[in-house]
Structure formats: structure tokens, C-alpha cells
Design an enzyme around this catalytic site. Structure first.
Site, PDB file in Angstrom:
ATOM      1  N   TRP A 160       0.944  -1.164   0.038  1.00  0.00           N
ATOM      2  CA  TRP A 160      -0.103  -0.039   0.105  1.00  0.00           C
ATOM      3  C   TRP A 160       0.837   1.222  -0.149  1.00  0.00           C
ATOM      4  O   TRP A 160       1.667   1.429   0.843  1.00  0.00           O
ATOM      5  CB  TRP A 160      -1.019   0.064   1.308  1.00  0.00           C
ATOM      6  CG  TRP A 160      -1.500   1.246   1.332  1.00  0.00           C
ATOM      7  CD1 TRP A 160      -1.247   2.343   2.097  1.00  0.00           C
ATOM      8  CD2 TRP A 160      -2.755   1.660   1.050  1.00  0.00           C
ATOM      9  NE1 TRP A 160      -2.121   3.231   2.215  1.00  0.00           N
ATOM     10  CE2 TRP A 160      -3.158   2.933   1.515  1.00  0.00           C
ATOM     11  CE3 TRP A 160      -3.911   0.909   0.548  1.00  0.00           C
ATOM     12  CZ2 TRP A 160      -4.537   3.470   1.338  1.00  0.00           C
ATOM     13  CZ3 TRP A 160      -5.150   1.546   0.206  1.00  0.00           C
ATOM     14  CH2 TRP A 160      -5.249   2.765   0.723  1.00  0.00           C
TER      15      TRP A 160
ATOM     16  N   ASN B 217       0.409   5.687   0.332  1.00  0.00           N
ATOM     17  CA  ASN B 217      -0.484   6.914   0.079  1.00  0.00           C
ATOM     18  C   ASN B 217       0.362   8.170   0.160  1.00  0.00           C
ATOM     19  O   ASN B 217       1.262   8.055  -0.820  1.00  0.00           O
ATOM     20  CB  ASN B 217      -1.638   6.839   1.057  1.00  0.00           C
ATOM     21  CG  ASN B 217      -1.528   6.689   2.344  1.00  0.00           C
ATOM     22  OD1 ASN B 217      -0.990   5.697   3.008  1.00  0.00           O
ATOM     23  ND2 ASN B 217      -1.602   7.850   3.384  1.00  0.00           N
ATOM     24  N   ASP B 218       0.253   9.044   0.664  1.00  0.00           N
ATOM     25  CA  ASP B 218       0.798  10.295   0.622  1.00  0.00           C
ATOM     26  C   ASP B 218       2.106  10.379   0.313  1.00  0.00           C
ATOM     27  O   ASP B 218       3.251   9.737   0.936  1.00  0.00           O
ATOM     28  CB  ASP B 218       0.754  11.229   1.958  1.00  0.00           C
ATOM     29  CG  ASP B 218      -0.764  11.161   2.608  1.00  0.00           C
ATOM     30  OD1 ASP B 218      -1.517  10.532   2.195  1.00  0.00           O
ATOM     31  OD2 ASP B 218      -0.775  11.430   3.631  1.00  0.00           O
TER      32      ASP B 218
ATOM     33  N   GLN C 194       4.112   7.496   2.337  1.00  0.00           N
ATOM     34  CA  GLN C 194       3.252   6.490   3.420  1.00  0.00           C
ATOM     35  C   GLN C 194       2.972   5.146   2.863  1.00  0.00           C
ATOM     36  O   GLN C 194       2.768   5.078   1.650  1.00  0.00           O
ATOM     37  CB  GLN C 194       1.945   7.092   3.549  1.00  0.00           C
ATOM     38  CG  GLN C 194       1.869   8.548   4.333  1.00  0.00           C
ATOM     39  CD  GLN C 194       2.339   8.337   5.811  1.00  0.00           C
ATOM     40  OE1 GLN C 194       1.462   7.553   6.610  1.00  0.00           O
ATOM     41  NE2 GLN C 194       3.371   8.609   6.083  1.00  0.00           N
TER      42      GLN C 194
ATOM     43  N   ARG D  26      -2.120  16.999  12.643  1.00  0.00           N
ATOM     44  CA  ARG D  26      -0.927  15.989  11.990  1.00  0.00           C
ATOM     45  C   ARG D  26      -0.434  16.572  10.675  1.00  0.00           C
ATOM     46  O   ARG D  26      -0.991  17.705  10.382  1.00  0.00           O
ATOM     47  CB  ARG D  26      -1.514  14.721  11.866  1.00  0.00           C
ATOM     48  CG  ARG D  26      -2.580  14.679  10.910  1.00  0.00           C
ATOM     49  CD  ARG D  26      -3.271  13.241  10.738  1.00  0.00           C
ATOM     50  NE  ARG D  26      -4.080  12.970   9.626  1.00  0.00           N
ATOM     51  CZ  ARG D  26      -5.215  11.987   9.882  1.00  0.00           C
ATOM     52  NH1 ARG D  26      -5.551  11.747  11.178  1.00  0.00           N
ATOM     53  NH2 ARG D  26      -5.844  11.756   8.877  1.00  0.00           N
ATOM     54  N   ASP D  27       0.526  16.208  10.047  1.00  0.00           N
ATOM     55  CA  ASP D  27       1.042  16.183   8.784  1.00  0.00           C
ATOM     56  C   ASP D  27       2.031  17.563   8.881  1.00  0.00           C
ATOM     57  O   ASP D  27       1.513  18.625   8.043  1.00  0.00           O
ATOM     58  CB  ASP D  27       0.021  16.361   7.797  1.00  0.00           C
ATOM     59  CG  ASP D  27      -0.778  15.220   7.640  1.00  0.00           C
ATOM     60  OD1 ASP D  27      -0.259  13.832   8.260  1.00  0.00           O
ATOM     61  OD2 ASP D  27      -1.912  15.156   7.106  1.00  0.00           O
TER      62      ASP D  27
HETATM   63  C1  FRU Z   1      -3.803  11.769   4.156  1.00  0.00           C
HETATM   64  C2  FRU Z   1      -3.494  11.007   5.487  1.00  0.00           C
HETATM   65  C3  FRU Z   1      -2.711  12.002   6.365  1.00  0.00           C
HETATM   66  C4  FRU Z   1      -1.717  11.133   7.243  1.00  0.00           C
HETATM   67  C5  FRU Z   1      -1.634   9.826   6.383  1.00  0.00           C
HETATM   68  C6  FRU Z   1      -1.479   8.562   7.026  1.00  0.00           C
HETATM   69  O1  FRU Z   1      -4.089  10.848   3.261  1.00  0.00           O
HETATM   70  O2  FRU Z   1      -4.618  10.581   6.355  1.00  0.00           O
HETATM   71  O3  FRU Z   1      -3.502  13.138   7.027  1.00  0.00           O
HETATM   72  O4  FRU Z   1      -0.676  11.503   7.939  1.00  0.00           O
HETATM   73  O5  FRU Z   1      -2.523   9.819   5.465  1.00  0.00           O
HETATM   74  O6  FRU Z   1      -1.241   7.746   6.218  1.00  0.00           O
END
Ligand code: FRU
Length: 459
Positions: A16, A18-19, A35, A136-137
Site C-alpha cells: 500500500w 498513500n501520501d 506513506q 498532524r502532517d
Molecule cells: C492523508 C493522511 C494524512 C496522514 C496519512 C496517514 O491521506 O490521512 O493525514 O498523515 O494519510 O497515512
């Protein structure tokens, strides 16, 4: 090979993605983190995976940079964040969960291995006097006063999405300042993820991704005395498949952009495929005169061209024509349409030879919008994770009298990225029924239209 898997977009080797996280240029290479769940093609146990490239296009996978530490402040995941160089030391600023706290990690071997800072976590929610929902982030930048500034993605209870501003001299001790922006109507989400705040073309831009609307928004405006006054807003990408942007100013002074292109098919199909998620092609950002944000593919993307297979101009009669010699699932197309009689016109991609499936990319004159229409696409995209995913997406686009519509399209198996005039972008996912659905064509409805230029490259 699974015919849905992109070949030239950065995807996880398996499992998987993501970001995008922590982009940096270091000793002649671009580094991008993302991610990642190494345990399967589903969203859990977030790590920071690492890839490096000399040219933004050809990526090499490097060992995982950050993993959750059982029993510690990031036991439930190393969530998104950014990278800065502090006192010559490359430093990741990320969110450890749960609860959501900001953390640091540094590297002394050219980004290969990472040491979590003994002072972690360096910032938690108690630092903010407001009642917030997420925290976060972190996105960190340096200002002329020599201090570090941090934007944190959040949401204020009974208000809406918010971006909180902090500052620090050493990345360790942070002072809360005020919200950089709050959405009092909550129309862009109850919480905001992945803020990016940066100057471009004489203004400042804030980009966030809003939950639960699941869209990437921006505002452009002025930034004075640490207060942001937005003047113009819109979506960074109108395609309904892109979320969680990452902006990075490179050594050439360009404003580079990446985003996560998610899957839009059911979870069981994702698990069966064994991989999920793709990174958008690197884009450069700019502001139009009206303050709207635009994006173009970074020029490096041209290095993907293997062979030009079409270079032509023609009149497109009302109806649909197929281009026999332009078939492909890995293509770049540039098409310039002069405005004619047609009310709706454009290009069809990922079509079946018998016309039973296709995706239309084009312009609707009456609605003044550029669109990606997946209503006839093979396997109808469905929602994943309850994200809204209708089959028709459009970006507003006013064309001046006599202005041609310019479409710049990248097809990479199940990923489509469309760039149009003024840098409007739509990223989309299309899952064809089989590998043979690769036909390309042109269409015109309500009259004929003129194609001034049609170029297709095999990538
Ligand atoms: C956005 C998110 C972020 C977080 C991350 C976790 O897609 O939810 O806010 O840091 O993905 O994977």
C-alpha cells in the site's frame, strides 16, 4: 502482468502507498518518501518508504526510512510530514500516532538510515489553546527572520478544517502562534490533512486536503506579519482521485508538486492485485493572473517519450473516429482543438475496438468545463473507503474567443492525468475489462470541430 498496474508512475513495489512525504534534493538526487504499509495492500501500520531519482522520472527503491516503534509515541504509525535541513543535518518532521504528535528523525548517512530524536515527541496538541480534532502532517519552512515555521493540519471542534501555525528556532521547542486559516463553513472538510504553504509567482498559496470531502483545495493570497489573507481558491486537481499534496521548492527554484492518486475500485480487488496507490507525475505549479493555481507536468517527463506515433491535424466530423495507429495503454497525447460548431468534443482513450467501453476526455462549451467522463469505462469505478467517486469529473475553464483548447494527457494503464489550459488538472482511474482496451479516438457532438495539432507518443 496486471494490466491495471501503471508502468511509468511511481507505485509501491507491492502493498500500500498513500501520501508523498519529505521531498528533498540531496547530493545530486531527488529523494521522495511516501506513506507505505509493508504488510499488505490496505491502509494500516504506516511507514515512510523511500525512493531516489536523478531526474524525477526513474526511481530506485531504497530501504524503508521510518517504521513504527512498538510501545512508543509512533507505535500506531509514522504519518505524513516533510523534510528540512537544519544545521546541515537532513531532518524529517513527521507525525507519530496515537495520539497525534510531531516528531523528528535525522540521518547522518546521506538519508539511508534514520535516527528518531531522543526529544520526541517535540509537539503535542496541548500546545494549542483551541479544541482541535486532529493534529498532524507538519509542513515546515524557514523565513527571513531565521526561524522555522510549521503548519499543522487540524480541525477546530464546531468550526471546520484548520491549519495551525507554530514557530521555533531549533525544531525542538515550538511556540503556538494562531491558525493560518480556518474554514468557518466547513465546506472544505471538518479536518484538513497535509498542509503546504509556500510563495509562488508573487503570492502565497495554502494547499490542504479536506476530510470527509476528500479533495485537495488551495487558496492564494497575501501573507504579511504571519497572517494569510486568501483571495482566490479552487481545487488543485479536479479529477476526484488525487489527495494529500506535497510541494517542494527545488534547487532550480521551481515549485514542484506530487500527490497521491488513489485506487477507485473495491477493496477485495485491491487486495487481490497486491498493490495500491500511485504517485502523480511531478508537476510544476504557477499562478494565473486571476490568482488561480495551475500545474504543468515537469519538463523532465518528456524523457519518458519512446517514439512519436502520431503527428497530424484534421477536421473531426460529428461523431467518433478511431485512430488505428495510436493504440496504447502507455501514452502521452497533446491535442489542440480550435473552437468550432461542436458543443462537446475531445479524445477517447482506453477504448474497446467494438466501442463497448471507453473514457472521454474533452470540453463542454455550454458548461465551460473540461471533463473526464468514465460513464462508459469498462469496469465501472466504485467507491473505495467510502470516498466519493462519481464517474464524471470536471474543472471550470473559460476560454477566450478564438482560444484553442489544449489538452495534454498521460495514460498509464489505470492512471490518467489530464492537463488543460491555465494549468487545470484532472487525475483519474480507469480499470479496463482487459488489456486489449487500448483504442484512441476523437469525438465531436453537436457539430464538427477542428484539431489543429494531434501528437501521440508511446511512453
Ligand atoms: C492523508 C493522511 C494524512 C496522514 C496519512 C496517514 O491521506 O490521512 O493525514 O498523515 O494519510 O497515512
Amino acid at each position: 502482468m496486471n494490466h491495471h498496474r501503471p508502468t511509468y508512475h511511481l507505485c509501491p513495489p507491492a502493498n500500500w502507498m498513500n501520501d508523498p512525504n519529505g521531498a528533498i534534493q540531496w547530493k545530486g538526487q531527488y529523494h521522495l518518501f511516501y506513506q507505505y504499509n509493508p504488510n499488505g495492500a490496505f491502509s494500516a501500520t504506516k511507514h515512510w518508504a523511500h525512493a531516489a531519482s536523478p531526474d524525477l522520472i526513474h526511481w530506485e527503491y531504497l530501504p524503508i526510512a521510518l517504521a513504527p516503534e512498538p510501545g512508543s509515541y509512533d507505535k500506531d504509525g509514522c504519518f505524513s510530514g516533510c523534510m528540512v535541513v537544519h544545521n546541515d543535518v537532513p531532518t524529517i518532521v513527521y507525525t507519530g500516532v496515537r495520539p497525534e504528535v510531531q516528531c523528528l528523525a535525522t540521518s547522518s548517512d546521506d538519508l539511508l538510515t534514520w535516527q528518531k530524536h531522543p526529544a520526541n515527541p517535540v509537539l503535542d496538541e496541548s500546545s494549542c489553546p483551541l479544541k482541535v480534532k486532529t493534529f498532524r502532517d507538519p509542513f515546515v519552512w524557514k523565513e527571513a527572520d531565521g526561524l522555522w515555521y510549521m503548519a499543522v493540519g487540524s480541525g477546530i471542534t464546531e468550526r471546520g478544517g484548520a491549519c495551525l501555525l507554530y514557530r521555533s528556532a531549533d525544531l525542538l521547542t515550538w511556540e503556538y502562534m494562531h491558525p493560518l486559516l480556518v474554514d468557518e463553513e466547513a465546506s472544505t472538510g471538518l479536518v484538513w490533512n497535509c498542509p503546504n504553504f509556500f510563495p509562488v509567482d508573487g503570492r502565497h498559496v495554502l494547499i490542504v486536503s479536506g476530510q470527509p470531502v476528500w479533495k485537495p483545495f488551495y487558496w492564494s493570497g497575501s501573507y504579511e506579519d504571519h497572517h494569510f489573507k486568501p483571495q482566490t481558491s479552487g481545487l488543485v486537481d479536479y479529477g476526484g482521485c488525487l489527495y494529500a499534496a506535497l510541494v517542494f521548492n527545488d534547487e532550480a527554484g521551481r515549485t514542484l508538486f506530487w500527490g497521491w492518486i488513489w485506487e477507485s475500485r473495491p477493496d477485495d480487488e485491491i487486495l487481490q492485485a497486491g498493490w495500491a496507490g500511485a504517485m502523480a507525475l511531478p508537476r510544476t505549479l504557477f499562478l494565473n493572473e486571476d490568482g488561480t493555481l495551475g500545474a504543468r507536468p515537469a519538463p523532465e517527463v518528456q524523457a519518458l517519450r519512446k517514439r512519436q506515433i502520431v503527428h497530424t491535424s484534421r477536421v473531426v466530423a460529428e461523431g467518433q473516429t478511431r485512430f488505428e495507429n495510436a493504440d496504447g495503454a502507455s501514452l502521452e497525447l497533446r491535442v489542440h482543438f480550435a473552437m468550432g460548431q461542436a458543443q462537446r468534443f475531445g479524445v477517447c482513450v482506453l477504448g474497446a475496438a467494438d466501442g463497448s467501453e471507453q473514457t472521454l476526455i474533452g470540453y463542454d462549451v455550454e458548461r465551460c468545463e473540461v471533463f473526464v467522463d468514465r460513464r462508459q469505462a469498462g469496469l465501472r469505478p466504485t467507491m473505495a473507503f467510502n470516498w466519493p467517486n462519481p464517474d464524471y469529473h470536471a474543472a471550470p475553464l473559460e476560454l477566450a474567443a478564438g482560444e484553442a483548447l489544449e489538452l495534454h494527457i498521460f495514460v498509464d494503464h489505470s492512471v490518467i492525468e489530464v492537463f488543460a489550459n491555465q494549468g487545470r488538472v484532472l487525475s483519474s482511474r480507469v480499470y479496463t475489462r482487459g488489456p486489449e482496451s487500448v483504442c484512441v479516438g476523437l469525438f465531436a457532438q453537436g457539430g464538427e470541430c477542428q484539431v489543429d495539432l494531434l501528437e501521440v507518443w508511446e511512453l
